[in-house]
Design a protein around this motif. Structure first.
Motif, PDB file in Angstrom:
ATOM      1  N   SER A  45       0.845  -1.213   0.000  1.00 64.22           N
ATOM      2  CA  SER A  45       0.000   0.000   0.000  1.00 64.22           C
ATOM      3  C   SER A  45       0.866   1.244   0.000  1.00 64.22           C
ATOM      4  O   SER A  45       0.536   2.240  -0.653  1.00 64.22           O
ATOM      5  CB  SER A  45      -0.918   0.010   1.221  1.00 64.22           C
ATOM      6  OG  SER A  45      -1.819  -1.072   1.164  1.00 64.22           O
ATOM      7  N   GLN A  90      -7.514   0.378  -0.328  1.00 63.39           N
ATOM      8  CA  GLN A  90      -7.744  -0.841   0.454  1.00 63.39           C
ATOM      9  C   GLN A  90      -8.858  -0.601   1.476  1.00 63.39           C
ATOM     10  O   GLN A  90      -9.558  -1.509   1.883  1.00 63.39           O
ATOM     11  CB  GLN A  90      -6.437  -1.198   1.179  1.00 63.39           C
ATOM     12  CG  GLN A  90      -6.423  -2.544   1.832  1.00 63.39           C
ATOM     13  CD  GLN A  90      -5.024  -2.943   2.316  1.00 63.39           C
ATOM     14  OE1 GLN A  90      -4.071  -2.179   2.258  1.00 63.39           O
ATOM     15  NE2 GLN A  90      -4.906  -4.166   2.786  1.00 63.39           N
ATOM     16  N   ASP A 166      -5.883  -1.341  -4.860  1.00 61.59           N
ATOM     17  CA  ASP A 166      -5.243  -1.984  -3.702  1.00 61.59           C
ATOM     18  C   ASP A 166      -6.204  -3.008  -3.095  1.00 61.59           C
ATOM     19  O   ASP A 166      -7.139  -2.641  -2.391  1.00 61.59           O
ATOM     20  CB  ASP A 166      -4.867  -0.900  -2.674  1.00 61.59           C
ATOM     21  CG  ASP A 166      -3.866  -1.418  -1.636  1.00 61.59           C
ATOM     22  OD1 ASP A 166      -3.261  -0.575  -0.937  1.00 61.59           O
ATOM     23  OD2 ASP A 166      -3.718  -2.657  -1.514  1.00 61.59           O
TER      24      ASP A 166
ATOM     25  N   GLY B 144      -3.238  -2.602   6.195  1.00 58.85           N
ATOM     26  CA  GLY B 144      -4.602  -3.137   6.227  1.00 58.85           C
ATOM     27  C   GLY B 144      -4.666  -4.500   6.898  1.00 58.85           C
ATOM     28  O   GLY B 144      -5.484  -4.746   7.788  1.00 58.85           O
TER      29      GLY B 144
HETATM   30 MG   LIG Z   1      -2.046  -2.789   2.250  1.00 58.56          MG
END
Ligand SMILES: [Mg+2]
Ligand SMILES: Nc1ncnc2c1ncn2[C@@H]1O[C@H](COP(=O)(O)OP(=O)(O)OP(=O)(O)O)[C@@H](O)[C@H]1O
Ligand SMILES: Nc1ncnc2c1ncn2[C@@H]1O[C@H](COP(=O)(O)OP(=O)(O)OP(=O)(O)O)[C@@H](O)[C@H]1O
Ligand SMILES: [Mg+2]
Lengths: 227, 227
Positions: A45, A90, A166, B144
């Motif tokens: 990310s 994300q 993402d 995440g």
């Molecule tokens: Mg990520």
């Protein structure tokens, strides 16, 4: 279209330094379809945020369409982000007080399209992700996967030259995931460039190049599958 | 442990009715390991919210440990939720201003454990999900998948008799996903009951029963794999 040399990103937490990316170099030619994979926390990310001009590197050079991004001013960055790049986050990043239609419409408002044209393009994008009946639901009134699909519709509505996605199918069952990959395939066939982060093999197999990260470095960068 | 008869949930949007669950009936015995699958928007999270006493059905009966949940008062519901049930939300639901340690510690504060005992259990849970070095990061300072793992540690820290996990591996690569499934397997082997929503086959294969939803109804409910 993209040239990265020695890109690094170190987050600062008080006096603690957290190196998320440690000197990443790669080039992206127009109409490539790249899958970025790697363990949780490996820097995917962070890399996508740098490519999408949403964050600045702590070291290294990044050129977009031949121009050094670090030398651009805020207006130039904003116009690139809104015009050329579509971003699927994300965490979706939908506006909580706007409904699905208004969320997808947002990039077209920035692009200065007329109301009638915006309406047509938004309805088309929401139809493409199968959520016409949910156009007037707010994000909290949608399921997890439906929020994700609205975020995808918003990224596609401007027909971006570069799509950055993402984990676009993290909350989708495989049938819905395949439908979304069909949309990305159409965008790619129209000549656009796609970079997507995924941990699902059936998604990575749609791409023609795999970049694998580990601990902030590129462990592997090779051609795969789709031609 | 769970008995559901004709459970329904219809959301109200202004005057529009959105039927998310349409008369779902099933029983869960102690120490079952159930995978709930189905297309995006089919009612999985709505069902998990009802099972976890986080929302009330618009019709039908729901009994937990033989008692009618609809007849319980708020204190009883809260004590069941905090004591017996561990919940991993599809959206993680971490406190943004607390760090990872404090987020995992929260259920133990409700349970009235001493500070020393809490510290030991939190460190153990964070170690189990591989994030000891990130204990003092806030959710926005985590990736995440790391946020997802902290949400999992928080759900496991109380060693719940019933673990409800909604898409617990959506943001995790398969190696990290397997590690988390190892933790769930241990909880199951210790005699606890697990119900998890997933769209990934390799996760569903760990369970011993599959409930498949479609358009708010149970399409399939049968034993599978793990004994
Ligand atoms: Mg990520
Ligand atoms: N608060 C709400 N108000 C109105 N409709 C809602 C609300 N929450 C969910 N819905 C609708 O109810 C249906 C079921 O939602 P639910 O979140 O249970 O689906 P799901 O199976 O978990 O989907 P996903 O796999 O995408 O997470 C969806 O069509 C959704 O649009
Ligand atoms: N704002 C921040 N402050 C401090 N550390 C951060 C911050 N954002 C990310 N990190 C750390 O940087 C590392 C890389 O994070 P990143 O989000 O890029 O990983 P990722 O590959 O996308 O992981 P995932 O697959 O779990 O989403 C992680 O270890 C994370 O803890
Ligand atoms: Mg859901």
């Amino acid at each position: 279209i993209i040239e990265a040399k020695g890109l690094s990103k170190t987050y600062l937490l008080g006096r603690l330094e957290v190196p998320a990316l440690r000197g990443v170099s790669f080039r992206v030619r127009p109409n490539e379809y790249i899958a970025v994979m790697g363990p949780s926390g490996s820097g995917k990310s962070t890399l996508m945020n740098l490519i999408g001009c949403l964050d600045t590197p702590t070291a290294g050079e990044y050129r977009l369409d031949g121009e050094l991004v670090s030398a651009m001013d805020d207006d130039q960055l904003a116009s690139i982000r809104n015009g050329k790049i579509g971003f699927v986050f994300q965490t979706f990043n939908l506006l909580p007080r706007a409904d699905a239609f208004q969320n997808v419409e947002l990039p077209l408002i920035y692009a200065g399209l007329s109301k009638a044209k915006r309406r047509r393009r938004v309805e088309e994008a929401i139809e493409a992700v199968g959520l016409t009946e949910r156009s007037h639901h707010r994000p909290s009134e949608l399921s997890g996967g439906q929020r994700q699909r609205i975020a995808i519709a918003r990224a596609l509505v401007n027909r971006p030259a570069l799509l950055l996605a993402d984990e676009p199918t993290g909350n989708l069952d495989s049938v819905t995931g395949e439908e979304i990959m069909g949309l990305f395939g159409k965008l790619h066939d129209a000549g656009n460039t796609i970079i997507l982060v995924t941990h699902e093999e059936y998604i990575a197999r749609k791409s023609n190049r795999l970049i694998r990260l580990r601990d902030g470095r590129i462990e592997e960068d090779r051609p795969v599958g789709r031609v």
